[in-house]
Enzyme design. Sequence first.
Site, short mmCIF file in Angstrom:
data_model
loop_
_atom_site.label_atom_id
_atom_site.label_comp_id
_atom_site.label_asym_id
_atom_site.label_seq_id
_atom_site.Cartn_x
_atom_site.Cartn_y
_atom_site.Cartn_z
N GLU A 440 0.79 -1.22 0.00
CA GLU A 440 0.00 0.00 0.00
C GLU A 440 0.83 1.29 0.00
O GLU A 440 0.70 2.13 0.90
CB GLU A 440 -0.97 0.00 1.19
CG GLU A 440 -1.95 -1.15 1.13
CD GLU A 440 -3.08 -1.05 2.15
OE1 GLU A 440 -3.06 -0.13 2.98
OE2 GLU A 440 -3.98 -1.90 2.10
N TYR A 525 -11.37 -3.42 1.08
CA TYR A 525 -12.23 -3.58 2.27
C TYR A 525 -13.64 -3.11 2.00
O TYR A 525 -14.19 -2.30 2.75
CB TYR A 525 -11.59 -2.85 3.46
CG TYR A 525 -10.38 -3.57 3.98
CD1 TYR A 525 -10.52 -4.58 4.92
CD2 TYR A 525 -9.11 -3.29 3.52
CE1 TYR A 525 -9.42 -5.28 5.40
CE2 TYR A 525 -8.00 -3.97 3.98
CZ TYR A 525 -8.17 -4.97 4.93
OH TYR A 525 -7.08 -5.66 5.40
C1 GCB Z 1 -4.62 -2.59 5.28
C2 GCB Z 1 -3.21 -2.85 5.66
C3 GCB Z 1 -3.11 -3.69 6.92
C4 GCB Z 1 -4.10 -3.21 7.95
C5 GCB Z 1 -5.49 -3.34 7.38
C6 GCB Z 1 -6.54 -2.83 8.38
O1 GCB Z 1 -4.93 -2.31 4.15
O2 GCB Z 1 -2.46 -3.43 4.64
O3 GCB Z 1 -1.79 -3.60 7.41
O4 GCB Z 1 -4.01 -3.92 9.13
O5 GCB Z 1 -5.59 -2.59 6.21
O6 GCB Z 1 -7.06 -3.62 9.11
O7 GCB Z 1 -6.78 -1.64 8.39
#
Ligand code: GCB
Length: 653
Positions: A440, A525
Amino acid sequence: MRRCMLLTILLFCVNGMHATGILYPRSSESRETLSLDGIWKFAIANRSEQNKGFEEKWYRAALQHCAVKVIDMPVPSSYNDITQDSNIRDHIGWAWYHRDFFVPKTWKSQRVNIRFGSVNYFAIVWINGVEVTSHSGGYLPFDVEVTDHLKFGHPNFITVAVNNTLTPWTIPQGKIVYHNDSQRYPAGYYEQQYNFDFFNYAGIHRPVILVATPKTYIDDITINTTNLSDSEGVLSYSVELGGSKVAAYSVIAEVYDSRDRLVAQSKGLTGEIRVNNPNLWWPRGMNESVGYLYTLKIQLWNDAKNVEGDVYRLPFGIRLIHWNSTGVYINGKSVYFKGFGRHEDANLRGRGLDLVTLTKDYNLMRWIEANSFRTSHYPYSEELMDLADQQGFLVIDEVPAVGLDNFDDDLLEAHKQAMKELIQRDKNRPAVVMWSIGNEPQSQKQVSALYFDTVVQLVHQLDSSRPVTLVLNKASNQDVASIFTRVTNFTRSLDLARPVTMVLAQSYASDLAAQFLDVICINRYFGWYSDTGHSELITYQMIKEVTAWHDKHSKPVLVTEYGAGALAGLHTDPPVVWTEDYQVVLMEQNFKAFDQLREMGFLIGEMIWNFADFATPQEYFRPTGCMKGVFTRDRQPKFAAHFLRRRYAQLLY
Ligand code: GCB
């Protein structure tokens, strides 16, 4: 070596690098190892007296005789969670370690190295009061010859100063922020900030080992499968020697099968070895034989004296990887990754090597029928990687370049150095099937294009046998992002009662790094960070998203993160965010997308975020940690683990 002492908590000038090998310390008929793990003495430097240890030369004597409060500290371990003291947990800057040790007299005629599995982040090492080495970078091994600094048959002592400060030029990055608002902060108050959510555990995290070898020694070994036919595996190997009388030695290379039978051999520093009817290294689920390992025995021979020299045994697998625009293939068969993003994280020991947790985690990954994981967001221990080789787990091996921003030359140098050290360490591992150059980054920034092009070229040059990836998450370019934020806020100000949504079909458009990669990995997400609670959008959005990346770049796509936080034991019906129920619903909707995308032919895997709950810095939206684990931090299954197990059991390659 350069070291800036003025602002020691802020700046570390990068130390000397390893030109050569970093073979794992293994005993043999010519090599002995001595572990320095155990209880060390430990002290932290106060915030206001960061340089005191250097000024008072704490490395000249036992720490317990210096003017500082000394406590016991286990090695390996993070120091943060060992005491009741929040000053130690939240320490920023120098911490000091010390211990005594004894070196046998018989080692006098040998060459002795000291090797650290990892120290986070910056380390300076003294033996008997003399500085012997330093290292930058928290997750990779370093070593140095210390023969001339040791007293054989006598007590010795070692001091290690460790500094966990992250700067814009460390990998990963961070910054020290000084607060000048005297209304709220006392003078000189500062804090460490960083662009990632895992707790920045610090200390001597992996084993410290003394290794005695003959004076002329095997410094490095590289072995690769170059061709496979039905009846033969063709390997190329090369050996590097160290020491002064290298010319006096010849090299014998022998390959033994798993029952210790000699199956092939060759001579010379470099050469080709042909293994008849090889047992190939296969990942879990692709073949009845999983994780088959051979041993390459390298032996030095002094022809003039007719005596044996150094001997090193390296486990390796015979397997070939190739890739194209839609897939990654092992031994000619296409692979589907079903696995996890993970962390090295456990109660009390933090990020310190913990064989109990490590073994349990493999048992859980086998129980759930996963075949792979990514070393998010840094290289994992060699002990952990050994089990991946043995148990046939596919590993995407990642450097600690998480959340990179301002891409300047100093950062690039540190990044390249981390890549070199990672490849040097893991190049012979069959389990490592892809290099990940980061997670990221701000890859929508113009300057990132040249930066990532350079890093990818370096990796290809160092190892052309594995594909290269970078885990991407760009949603849109910065301008567009700020416009969207303003539009969203404005819409909310008009109507607070309804959620605001937007389908993120642009996400692939702003990224500038994917063009250089062999495989595109993305973190998404849906239903959590965007459209929170709207599980009905997830399948649609994920299909749109993955398709767009593939359409734009004609490359295989792997979803390396998706997931939802769930507090173990929290349930609602209908499901709402933070419950175990919502975590499962979110997974179910993603699975529907993955199934359709697989049929479309370019999705090569799914890795849920995260294997287990893990510690984060203190944040009001994270109840003691990131709760996206399908297992709790103490490795008990949430509802999601059972659900995932059903899916992974049905997913075939
Ligand atoms: C992401 C990251 C990861 C985080 C995750 C989160 O995109 O790569 O390191 O822990 O989101 O849970 O926010």
